[in-house]
Design a protein around this motif. Structure first.
Motif, short mmCIF file in Angstrom:
data_model
loop_
_atom_site.label_atom_id
_atom_site.label_comp_id
_atom_site.label_asym_id
_atom_site.label_seq_id
_atom_site.Cartn_x
_atom_site.Cartn_y
_atom_site.Cartn_z
N ASP A 1 -12.86 29.44 -27.21
CA ASP A 1 -13.11 28.37 -26.48
C ASP A 1 -13.44 27.05 -27.52
O ASP A 1 -13.92 27.15 -28.39
N TYR B 1 -9.08 26.38 -24.33
CA TYR B 1 -9.42 27.08 -25.28
C TYR B 1 -8.06 27.42 -26.04
O TYR B 1 -6.88 26.81 -25.50
N HIS C 1 -12.64 25.64 -18.95
CA HIS C 1 -12.85 25.54 -20.30
C HIS C 1 -11.78 25.18 -20.70
O HIS C 1 -10.51 25.57 -20.49
#
Length: 195
Positions: A143, A136, A134
């Motif tokens: 995120d 973020y 992810h």
């Protein structure tokens, strides 16, 4: 004491004692304590200045380049030694350019000064999740974009790896396709499997 003389003395003492005793470094630190204090002050000021300049000067292109590089590394960690050699070429030619495009589209929505706050996550240790990585915001911990891979097995067909991503725009609800790679008729190994 000159630098080469100190090094020579360390080598001679080590050889004579068969490496069991090495001279104390305090012996060599005649004038270095005061020099270290001066150097540490200068270097900490320099590091702080460099860090501030580095954080402010991150460009969109360098951000995208570093994210794509880390994305590729994370993907290969996720694939493991058994899956990576089989799908690596297709991943590089089909999926990675689409990951770069998705990162570019997302990054363009942020001012350049905020790009330094965006960070890529680690690959999860749990092998059954879809998560590859992810991106973020490390200030808020939220995120921005999530990249996943799912195993698909359509009826009477082989196995496929479906690469997709989700964004914060719709609370990560919709799948945005990156591409699909065919595996085989046989069940693929677990993620992160080592040969």
């Amino acid at each position: 004491m000159s630098k080469w003389l100190r090094k020579s003395l360390v080598v001679v003492v080590s050889i004579l004692t068969f490496g069991l005793v090495t001279p104390s470094h305090a012996f060599f630190n005649e004038n270095t304590a005061s020099l270290n204090k001066q150097n540490s002050k200068e270097s900490s000021v320099q590091q702080t200045e460099d860090k501030v300049v580095e954080e402010k000067s991150i460009s969109l292109d360098s951000f995208i380049e570093s994210m794509v590089e880390k994305a590729e590394e994370n993907a290969y960690v996720k694939f493991g030694d058994k899956i990576k050699p089989v799908i690596q070429d297709e991943f590089k030619t089909i999926i990675l350019p689409n990951i770069e495009k998705a990162i570019t589209e997302t990054a363009q929505q942020f001012p350049e000064e905020d790009l330094s706050a965006l960070t890529i996550s680690e690959v999860p240790n749990y092998a059954k999740t879809e998560k590859i990585f992810h991106i973020y915001d490390n200030r808020s911990g939220k995120d921005v974009i999530r990249f996943h891979v799912r195993r698909d097995h359509p009826p009477l067909d082989g196995y496929y790896f479906n690469f997709h991503y989700h964004t914060y725009h719709d609370s990560f609800q919709s799948h945005r396709e990156l591409g699909t790679i065919y595996w085989d008729k046989n069940t693929p190994p677990q993620w992160m499997s080592v040969s």
